[in-house]
Motif scaffolding. Sequence first.
Motif, PDB file in Angstrom:
ATOM      1  N   ALA A  42       0.813  -1.416   0.042  1.00 23.49           N
ATOM      2  CA  ALA A  42      -0.059   0.054  -0.075  1.00 23.49           C
ATOM      3  C   ALA A  42       0.805   1.208   0.026  1.00 23.49           C
ATOM      4  O   ALA A  42       0.457   2.239  -0.473  1.00 23.49           O
ATOM      5  N   LEU A  43       1.934   1.017   0.883  1.00 28.84           N
ATOM      6  CA  LEU A  43       2.861   2.291   0.955  1.00 28.84           C
ATOM      7  C   LEU A  43       3.780   2.599  -0.570  1.00 28.84           C
ATOM      8  O   LEU A  43       3.881   3.592  -1.078  1.00 28.84           O
ATOM      9  N   GLN A  47       3.217   5.794  -3.841  1.00 28.30           N
ATOM     10  CA  GLN A  47       4.700   6.194  -4.575  1.00 28.30           C
ATOM     11  C   GLN A  47       4.954   5.645  -6.256  1.00 28.30           C
ATOM     12  O   GLN A  47       5.966   6.031  -6.568  1.00 28.30           O
ATOM     13  N   HIS A  48       4.158   4.720  -6.507  1.00 23.74           N
ATOM     14  CA  HIS A  48       4.167   4.079  -7.850  1.00 23.74           C
ATOM     15  C   HIS A  48       2.908   4.164  -8.474  1.00 23.74           C
ATOM     16  O   HIS A  48       1.931   3.645  -8.194  1.00 23.74           O
ATOM     17  N   ALA A  49       2.996   4.949  -9.463  1.00 17.31           N
ATOM     18  CA  ALA A  49       1.826   5.198 -10.226  1.00 17.31           C
ATOM     19  C   ALA A  49       1.192   4.093 -11.194  1.00 17.31           C
ATOM     20  O   ALA A  49       0.017   4.085 -11.246  1.00 17.31           O
ATOM     21  N   GLY A  50       1.925   3.040 -11.167  1.00 13.43           N
ATOM     22  CA  GLY A  50       1.554   1.822 -11.993  1.00 13.43           C
ATOM     23  C   GLY A  50       0.701   0.948 -10.893  1.00 13.43           C
ATOM     24  O   GLY A  50       0.235  -0.034 -11.492  1.00 13.43           O
ATOM     25  N   ILE A  51       0.780   1.081  -9.666  1.00 10.37           N
ATOM     26  CA  ILE A  51      -0.052   0.026  -8.814  1.00 10.37           C
ATOM     27  C   ILE A  51      -1.206   0.867  -8.160  1.00 10.37           C
ATOM     28  O   ILE A  51      -1.215   1.865  -7.679  1.00 10.37           O
ATOM     29  N   ASP A  52      -2.383   0.306  -8.602  1.00 13.37           N
ATOM     30  CA  ASP A  52      -4.014   1.037  -8.071  1.00 13.37           C
ATOM     31  C   ASP A  52      -4.095   0.541  -6.920  1.00 13.37           C
ATOM     32  O   ASP A  52      -4.231  -0.703  -6.646  1.00 13.37           O
ATOM     33  N   PRO A  53      -4.285   1.327  -6.006  1.00 14.95           N
ATOM     34  CA  PRO A  53      -4.572   1.048  -4.552  1.00 14.95           C
ATOM     35  C   PRO A  53      -5.956   0.206  -4.388  1.00 14.95           C
ATOM     36  O   PRO A  53      -6.283  -0.594  -3.908  1.00 14.95           O
ATOM     37  N   VAL A  54      -6.998   0.546  -5.319  1.00  9.40           N
ATOM     38  CA  VAL A  54      -8.352   0.050  -5.395  1.00  9.40           C
ATOM     39  C   VAL A  54      -8.069  -1.683  -5.796  1.00  9.40           C
ATOM     40  O   VAL A  54      -8.660  -2.337  -5.114  1.00  9.40           O
ATOM     41  N   VAL A 159      -5.960   3.363   4.277  1.00  8.63           N
ATOM     42  CA  VAL A 159      -5.001   4.266   5.283  1.00  8.63           C
ATOM     43  C   VAL A 159      -3.738   4.570   4.922  1.00  8.63           C
ATOM     44  O   VAL A 159      -3.190   5.716   4.998  1.00  8.63           O
ATOM     45  N   ILE A 160      -2.892   3.539   4.820  1.00  9.49           N
ATOM     46  CA  ILE A 160      -1.570   3.547   4.408  1.00  9.49           C
ATOM     47  C   ILE A 160      -1.270   4.362   3.140  1.00  9.49           C
ATOM     48  O   ILE A 160      -0.336   5.045   3.003  1.00  9.49           O
ATOM     49  N   TYR A 161      -2.060   4.125   2.125  1.00  5.64           N
ATOM     50  CA  TYR A 161      -2.030   4.632   0.775  1.00  5.64           C
ATOM     51  C   TYR A 161      -2.012   6.317   0.901  1.00  5.64           C
ATOM     52  O   TYR A 161      -1.246   7.123   0.541  1.00  5.64           O
ATOM     53  N   TYR A 162      -3.081   6.881   1.652  1.00  7.72           N
ATOM     54  CA  TYR A 162      -3.250   8.210   1.755  1.00  7.72           C
ATOM     55  C   TYR A 162      -2.133   8.643   2.949  1.00  7.72           C
ATOM     56  O   TYR A 162      -1.525   9.975   2.861  1.00  7.72           O
ATOM     57  N   VAL A 163      -1.752   8.060   3.952  1.00  5.99           N
ATOM     58  CA  VAL A 163      -0.553   8.306   4.821  1.00  5.99           C
ATOM     59  C   VAL A 163       0.654   8.547   4.042  1.00  5.99           C
ATOM     60  O   VAL A 163       1.624   9.481   4.286  1.00  5.99           O
ATOM     61  N   ILE A 165       1.001   9.429   0.686  1.00  6.83           N
ATOM     62  CA  ILE A 165       1.029  10.571  -0.123  1.00  6.83           C
ATOM     63  C   ILE A 165       1.205  11.832   0.753  1.00  6.83           C
ATOM     64  O   ILE A 165       1.865  12.522   0.379  1.00  6.83           O
ATOM     65  N   VAL A 166       0.530  11.731   1.979  1.00  6.13           N
ATOM     66  CA  VAL A 166       0.923  13.051   2.829  1.00  6.13           C
ATOM     67  C   VAL A 166       2.249  13.127   3.401  1.00  6.13           C
ATOM     68  O   VAL A 166       2.770  14.147   3.388  1.00  6.13           O
ATOM     69  N   ALA A 167       2.814  11.969   3.835  1.00  9.75           N
ATOM     70  CA  ALA A 167       4.105  11.773   4.161  1.00  9.75           C
ATOM     71  C   ALA A 167       5.155  12.207   2.815  1.00  9.75           C
ATOM     72  O   ALA A 167       5.903  12.946   3.290  1.00  9.75           O
ATOM     73  N   GLU A 168       4.648  11.920   1.686  1.00 12.08           N
ATOM     74  CA  GLU A 168       5.715  12.071   0.786  1.00 12.08           C
ATOM     75  C   GLU A 168       5.537  13.811   0.567  1.00 12.08           C
ATOM     76  O   GLU A 168       6.846  14.379   0.112  1.00 12.08           O
TER      77      GLU A 168
END
Length: 216
Positions: A42-43, A47-54, A159-163, A165-168
């Motif tokens: 998820a993290l 940071q990787h546009a090719g991996i869809d979180p959905v 949760v990890i995905y949005y965390v 993005i914010v962290a980056e």
Amino acid sequence: MHVQDWLDTVPAAAVYALVGLVIGLESLGIPLPGEIILVSAALLSSQHAGIDPVILGACASLGAVIGDSIGYAIGRRGGRPLLAWLGKKFPKHFSEGHIATAERSFEKWGMWAVFFGRFVALLRIFAGPLAGVLRMPYWKFLIANVLGGVLWAGGTTAVIYYVGIVAESWLKRFSWLGLVAAVLVGLTSMLVLKRKAAKAQAAPRDAEVETVPAAD
């Protein structure tokens, strides 16, 4: 090769398959770091546009539900001898104490133990096989399994995905602030050193002036 460059070469399908497989195997009763794999993936998706979180969350949910269902079927067929065999193979995870704790949770909470067990590392491994051993009605198990699996896998991914993005974004902002701060500190240090050097050079001259005797 840089790590990020290497990650860019990993096909997204391989990441989805790995997450679903590891979580599925953990759910059917094999002690594997499913949660760590999910959090890491998820993290990575943040940071990787090719991996869809959905898609990642869907694969994780599917692996959790299918793995738990297989574990239920194995536990129902194997019964308590299966728990004894698992205790010999994985004494750290399937010790008598851990099994007793899981059984008490099932006796007290029933299908809720399957639901909430998804969020607890120990019960996440036990939930499927133990529900089968204890002959929990499958429809109850399935409802708790699906709801718990989707909420845990999908919720963790979100949760990890949005965390991430914010962290980056914060790290990027911090890097610019750090650069500006470094420049300011460098300039300040240079000015201070120059001032100290000027004072050090002026001090001997002042001393010479004071020691020279006045002309008669």
